[in-house]
Design a protein around this motif. Sequence first.
Motif, PDB file in Angstrom:
ATOM      1  N   ASN A   1      -5.907   8.290   3.810  1.00 58.69           N
ATOM      2  CA  ASN A   1      -6.580   9.465   4.506  1.00 58.69           C
ATOM      3  C   ASN A   1      -7.417  10.617   4.736  1.00 58.69           C
ATOM      4  O   ASN A   1      -6.956  11.432   5.650  1.00 58.69           O
TER       5      ASN A   1
ATOM      6  N   GLU B   1      -8.295   3.658  -0.842  1.00 55.72           N
ATOM      7  CA  GLU B   1      -8.861   3.495   1.002  1.00 55.72           C
ATOM      8  C   GLU B   1      -8.892   5.014   1.348  1.00 55.72           C
ATOM      9  O   GLU B   1      -8.607   6.243   0.751  1.00 55.72           O
ATOM     10  N   GLU B   2     -10.167   5.187   1.609  1.00 56.89           N
ATOM     11  CA  GLU B   2     -10.475   6.540   2.808  1.00 56.89           C
ATOM     12  C   GLU B   2      -9.906   7.987   2.165  1.00 56.89           C
ATOM     13  O   GLU B   2      -9.765   9.038   2.042  1.00 56.89           O
TER      14      GLU B   2
ATOM     15  N   ASP C   1      -4.212   5.016  -0.447  1.00 62.36           N
ATOM     16  CA  ASP C   1      -5.101   4.761   0.906  1.00 62.36           C
ATOM     17  C   ASP C   1      -4.202   6.889   0.848  1.00 62.36           C
ATOM     18  O   ASP C   1      -3.181   7.231   1.032  1.00 62.36           O
TER      19      ASP C   1
ATOM     20  N   LYS D   1       1.031   4.985  -0.169  1.00 59.20           N
ATOM     21  CA  LYS D   1      -0.588   6.646   0.665  1.00 59.20           C
ATOM     22  C   LYS D   1       0.005   7.791  -0.558  1.00 59.20           C
ATOM     23  O   LYS D   1       0.808   8.071  -1.006  1.00 59.20           O
TER      24      LYS D   1
ATOM     25  N   LYS E   1       1.052  -1.528   0.154  1.00 55.85           N
ATOM     26  CA  LYS E   1       0.046   0.019   0.276  1.00 55.85           C
ATOM     27  C   LYS E   1       0.891   1.331   0.304  1.00 55.85           C
ATOM     28  O   LYS E   1       2.093   1.453   0.673  1.00 55.85           O
TER      29      LYS E   1
ATOM     30  N   GLU F   1     -11.705   2.660   9.153  1.00 58.70           N
ATOM     31  CA  GLU F   1     -10.753   2.497  10.056  1.00 58.70           C
ATOM     32  C   GLU F   1     -10.734   3.455  10.949  1.00 58.70           C
ATOM     33  O   GLU F   1     -10.607   3.595  12.068  1.00 58.70           O
TER      34      GLU F   1
HETATM   35 MG   LIG Z   1      -5.690   3.552   6.200  1.00 64.04          MG
END
Ligand SMILES: [Mg+2]
Length: 369
Positions: free
Chosen positions: A203, A227-228, A201, A172, A170, A253
């Motif tokens: 965040n 993700e998110e 991701d 970021k 993964k 999460e």
């Molecule tokens: Mg995450």
Amino acid sequence: MPNDLKITNVETVLLRVPLRQRTITDSQSKVDDVEFLQVRIHTDAGVTGYGMNWSYTTGLRAAQVMIDENYISVIKNENPLFRKEIVRKMFFTNHFVGRVGAARVGIAAVEFALWDIACKLAGMPLWKYLGACRDKVKAYSTDGGWLTWSADELIHDATGLVDRGFDAVKIKLGRPDPREDYQRIAAVRKAVGPNINIMTDVNCAWSLATARYWGAKLADHDIYWLEEPMMPEDVKSHAQLAAAIRVPIAVGETIYTKQAFRDYIETGACAIVQADATKLLGIGEWLEVAALANAYTLPIVPHTNVQQKLHVQLAAATPHAIMVENCYESINEIWEEPIYVKNGYYNLPEQPGVGLRLRDAVIAEHRIG
Ligand SMILES: [Mg+2]
């Protein structure tokens, strides 16, 4: 098994443990240490249950106060096997000041300790107590994809993880200029080739417009999930995004309730459910979310940063849990009997219990409350 079992005492300990690796970075945080709240529940049968919660931001002391000042008084003298009733009572001691966040994080820490007692009385690790479906659990790694890493560092770490046996990594996202995000993903894809899964991701850093444009472009590099992308409270925007792009959306999460998961799932706003037992009301609510996801044929990939042993055991007892995240490996040794990833798979613990006991020496060295 004693039917008149009683909780005799509850203790909490707060600690802050430094990471033994470079500063971890994503679009919201820079992490050099992690807070842990250890809960110990003693019983008159001589069995002690260990629970914990954790945070990579400061502020876990609030959850400790919730336990010490609100929950202990309703736990003491109860039968620890009446776990669901104890959780209900804890929830309603302070529901006007904290239904989620610190209140729920504190309840989950206690809930894990109650499961730990039940598993120990049964003489089984959690995954066997729940009913196992596999004896090893696939891992994917986040420890090579942090936001401030250069593209060369990303490539070095991602190829190193592949060499270690991971087939999923993964990266970021959420740099101020999304073009950089895109270029970094392109560089990693070129380096690892077509047969490695790449997750991304954000965040929660993107707007809907950014997510629609750049999320769609991620499909150029065959991305396993996004993700998110946005703030977790905004289910509607996630539903709009999911309808607009091909890359699957993963969330969980920072989602604290089964009702919020229901809203995501029913509106098609997510394709991968990353439920986290340390944010929900513990293992009980996690199992409810897992069942909900299963009813909609959605896979579960439990979020984890440090609570691998808990989530790996849940995944070993959940047929549609397809893998578990691996990161913060530098502090694996804080746990009694840690588990590890070898050739891309976690081993499973054989000791009875949930396995969330921190080493006494670690507590002695890093205690802050
Ligand atoms: Mg995450």
